[in-house]
Design a protein around this motif. Sequence first.
Motif, PDB file in Angstrom:
ATOM      1  N   ASP A  35     -52.846  -0.087 -54.810  1.00  0.00           N
ATOM      2  CA  ASP A  35     -51.796  -1.249 -54.471  1.00  0.00           C
ATOM      3  C   ASP A  35     -51.073  -1.555 -55.946  1.00  0.00           C
ATOM      4  O   ASP A  35     -51.635  -1.169 -57.022  1.00  0.00           O
ATOM      5  CB  ASP A  35     -52.549  -2.634 -54.275  1.00  0.00           C
ATOM      6  N   PRO A  36     -49.756  -1.819 -55.630  1.00  0.00           N
ATOM      7  CA  PRO A  36     -48.888  -2.166 -56.757  1.00  0.00           C
ATOM      8  C   PRO A  36     -49.517  -3.238 -57.814  1.00  0.00           C
ATOM      9  O   PRO A  36     -50.128  -4.063 -57.305  1.00  0.00           O
ATOM     10  CB  PRO A  36     -47.735  -2.542 -56.093  1.00  0.00           C
ATOM     11  N   LYS A  37     -49.276  -3.083 -59.102  1.00  0.00           N
ATOM     12  CA  LYS A  37     -49.874  -3.755 -59.939  1.00  0.00           C
ATOM     13  C   LYS A  37     -48.632  -4.612 -60.677  1.00  0.00           C
ATOM     14  O   LYS A  37     -47.754  -3.841 -61.261  1.00  0.00           O
ATOM     15  CB  LYS A  37     -50.585  -3.095 -60.739  1.00  0.00           C
ATOM     16  N   LEU A  38     -48.614  -5.847 -60.580  1.00  0.00           N
ATOM     17  CA  LEU A  38     -47.102  -6.499 -61.083  1.00  0.00           C
ATOM     18  C   LEU A  38     -47.634  -7.295 -62.536  1.00  0.00           C
ATOM     19  O   LEU A  38     -46.636  -7.994 -63.036  1.00  0.00           O
ATOM     20  CB  LEU A  38     -46.959  -7.811 -60.066  1.00  0.00           C
ATOM     21  N   GLY A  39     -48.742  -7.120 -62.821  1.00  0.00           N
ATOM     22  CA  GLY A  39     -49.267  -7.941 -64.052  1.00  0.00           C
ATOM     23  C   GLY A  39     -49.013  -7.198 -65.457  1.00  0.00           C
ATOM     24  O   GLY A  39     -49.469  -7.609 -66.516  1.00  0.00           O
ATOM     25  N   GLY A  40     -48.139  -5.899 -65.342  1.00  0.00           N
ATOM     26  CA  GLY A  40     -47.958  -5.049 -66.634  1.00  0.00           C
ATOM     27  C   GLY A  40     -46.966  -5.863 -67.463  1.00  0.00           C
ATOM     28  O   GLY A  40     -46.846  -5.391 -68.763  1.00  0.00           O
ATOM     29  N   GLU A 100     -48.740   9.017 -66.068  1.00  0.00           N
ATOM     30  CA  GLU A 100     -47.434   8.599 -66.774  1.00  0.00           C
ATOM     31  C   GLU A 100     -45.996   8.634 -66.106  1.00  0.00           C
ATOM     32  O   GLU A 100     -45.159   8.118 -66.567  1.00  0.00           O
ATOM     33  CB  GLU A 100     -47.480   9.534 -68.158  1.00  0.00           C
ATOM     34  N   ASP A 101     -46.018   9.354 -64.980  1.00  0.00           N
ATOM     35  CA  ASP A 101     -44.823   9.351 -63.965  1.00  0.00           C
ATOM     36  C   ASP A 101     -45.073   8.618 -62.884  1.00  0.00           C
ATOM     37  O   ASP A 101     -44.207   8.613 -61.912  1.00  0.00           O
ATOM     38  CB  ASP A 101     -44.350  10.732 -63.926  1.00  0.00           C
ATOM     39  N   ALA A 102     -45.863   7.667 -62.700  1.00  0.00           N
ATOM     40  CA  ALA A 102     -46.027   6.877 -61.827  1.00  0.00           C
ATOM     41  C   ALA A 102     -44.522   5.981 -61.189  1.00  0.00           C
ATOM     42  O   ALA A 102     -44.017   5.604 -62.357  1.00  0.00           O
ATOM     43  CB  ALA A 102     -47.089   5.721 -61.884  1.00  0.00           C
ATOM     44  N   PRO A 103     -44.363   5.899 -60.164  1.00  0.00           N
ATOM     45  CA  PRO A 103     -43.136   5.252 -59.685  1.00  0.00           C
ATOM     46  C   PRO A 103     -43.199   3.730 -60.302  1.00  0.00           C
ATOM     47  O   PRO A 103     -44.176   3.113 -60.266  1.00  0.00           O
ATOM     48  CB  PRO A 103     -42.979   5.338 -58.112  1.00  0.00           C
ATOM     49  N   ILE A 104     -42.092   3.343 -60.711  1.00  0.00           N
ATOM     50  CA  ILE A 104     -41.744   1.918 -61.153  1.00  0.00           C
ATOM     51  C   ILE A 104     -40.818   1.157 -60.047  1.00  0.00           C
ATOM     52  O   ILE A 104     -39.917   1.684 -59.758  1.00  0.00           O
ATOM     53  CB  ILE A 104     -41.277   2.025 -62.456  1.00  0.00           C
ATOM     54  N   ARG A 105     -41.443  -0.038 -59.760  1.00  0.00           N
ATOM     55  CA  ARG A 105     -40.417  -0.885 -58.556  1.00  0.00           C
ATOM     56  C   ARG A 105     -39.938  -2.301 -59.912  1.00  0.00           C
ATOM     57  O   ARG A 105     -40.684  -2.743 -60.489  1.00  0.00           O
ATOM     58  CB  ARG A 105     -41.305  -1.292 -57.783  1.00  0.00           C
ATOM     59  N   PHE A 106     -38.590  -2.398 -59.659  1.00  0.00           N
ATOM     60  CA  PHE A 106     -38.068  -3.785 -60.423  1.00  0.00           C
ATOM     61  C   PHE A 106     -38.495  -4.902 -59.442  1.00  0.00           C
ATOM     62  O   PHE A 106     -37.782  -5.050 -58.375  1.00  0.00           O
ATOM     63  CB  PHE A 106     -36.646  -3.653 -60.642  1.00  0.00           C
ATOM     64  N   VAL A 107     -39.341  -5.998 -59.919  1.00  0.00           N
ATOM     65  CA  VAL A 107     -39.860  -6.960 -59.258  1.00  0.00           C
ATOM     66  C   VAL A 107     -38.510  -7.945 -59.220  1.00  0.00           C
ATOM     67  O   VAL A 107     -38.195  -8.647 -58.304  1.00  0.00           O
ATOM     68  CB  VAL A 107     -41.114  -7.453 -59.623  1.00  0.00           C
ATOM     69  N   ASP A 108     -38.055  -7.982 -60.371  1.00  0.00           N
ATOM     70  CA  ASP A 108     -36.753  -9.128 -60.512  1.00  0.00           C
ATOM     71  C   ASP A 108     -35.920  -8.166 -61.382  1.00  0.00           C
ATOM     72  O   ASP A 108     -35.673  -8.316 -62.404  1.00  0.00           O
ATOM     73  CB  ASP A 108     -37.529 -10.143 -61.441  1.00  0.00           C
ATOM     74  N   PRO A 109     -35.040  -7.586 -60.424  1.00  0.00           N
ATOM     75  CA  PRO A 109     -33.867  -6.725 -60.950  1.00  0.00           C
ATOM     76  C   PRO A 109     -32.848  -7.313 -61.753  1.00  0.00           C
ATOM     77  O   PRO A 109     -32.185  -6.758 -62.461  1.00  0.00           O
ATOM     78  CB  PRO A 109     -33.509  -5.910 -59.745  1.00  0.00           C
ATOM     79  N   ALA A 122     -43.564  -3.536 -61.068  1.00  0.00           N
ATOM     80  CA  ALA A 122     -44.478  -3.118 -60.349  1.00  0.00           C
ATOM     81  C   ALA A 122     -44.707  -1.635 -60.522  1.00  0.00           C
ATOM     82  O   ALA A 122     -43.974  -0.791 -60.537  1.00  0.00           O
ATOM     83  CB  ALA A 122     -44.561  -3.507 -58.930  1.00  0.00           C
ATOM     84  N   SER A 123     -45.971  -1.186 -60.548  1.00  0.00           N
ATOM     85  CA  SER A 123     -46.414   0.107 -60.709  1.00  0.00           C
ATOM     86  C   SER A 123     -47.831   0.445 -60.116  1.00  0.00           C
ATOM     87  O   SER A 123     -48.565  -0.700 -60.287  1.00  0.00           O
ATOM     88  CB  SER A 123     -46.083   0.785 -62.062  1.00  0.00           C
ATOM     89  N   ASN A 124     -48.134   1.609 -59.821  1.00  0.00           N
ATOM     90  CA  ASN A 124     -49.614   1.876 -59.517  1.00  0.00           C
ATOM     91  C   ASN A 124     -49.660   3.251 -59.547  1.00  0.00           C
ATOM     92  O   ASN A 124     -48.906   4.154 -59.291  1.00  0.00           O
ATOM     93  CB  ASN A 124     -49.874   1.192 -58.138  1.00  0.00           C
TER      94      ASN A 124
END
Length: 224
Positions: A178-183, A122-131, A171-173
Amino acid sequence: VYKAATSRVEVFEVDSFVDSIGYVEGAGDEVAESLRQLGIPVTFLNADDLARGDLSVYDTIVLGIRAYAVREDLKAYNRRLLDYVSDGGTLVVQYNPYQILESQYGPYPFTINRPHARVTVEDAPIRFVDPEHPALNTPNQISEADFDGWVQERGLYFLGDWDERYTPILASNDPGEDPKLGGMVVAEIGAGRYVYTGYAFFRQLPAGVPGAYRLFANLISLGN
């Protein structure tokens, strides 16, 4: 078995550009009631509404979790929802299992892996793919802090592959993956927008997670 009789209250700032929402209930969740707590009128759509109703009266239509698994009327009249988007509406599709792949219910092709992609921490890092995307900026400015305090998981049934006309937002994982972008992906259709999100808003909104409210408010406001 005794439990403490407690209620949790959260006070936080959240804006939206939405005056009315149509909700297609799926397998059962509390998202519609959570949206009403933002002061937004929410109308549950039945089979007759999907078949013949005036969908243009709604700023946004939201599909509940697993809706394609339990609503044959949704499958039958899905084309009307895509036409609603093309005419300027916003459609937010929450996570759905493999029944959403039975036909091309989205505007453009996508797939879900077997087993499906998910992020269980639940606290996995989040990356902004399109900020710069409006989903992260309007009307609420989303930051990494908005992903603090999430419960149980980040999300499930993320898309595996998708047409290039979908824009990945986050993106998160889980650790070691590997990072998952389809969320969370957004596509423009005509004058409107189609959103698919596997992020577990159906868990976060009833739990009163402020950042989840702010992000979901941005998704439903994309058309405005």
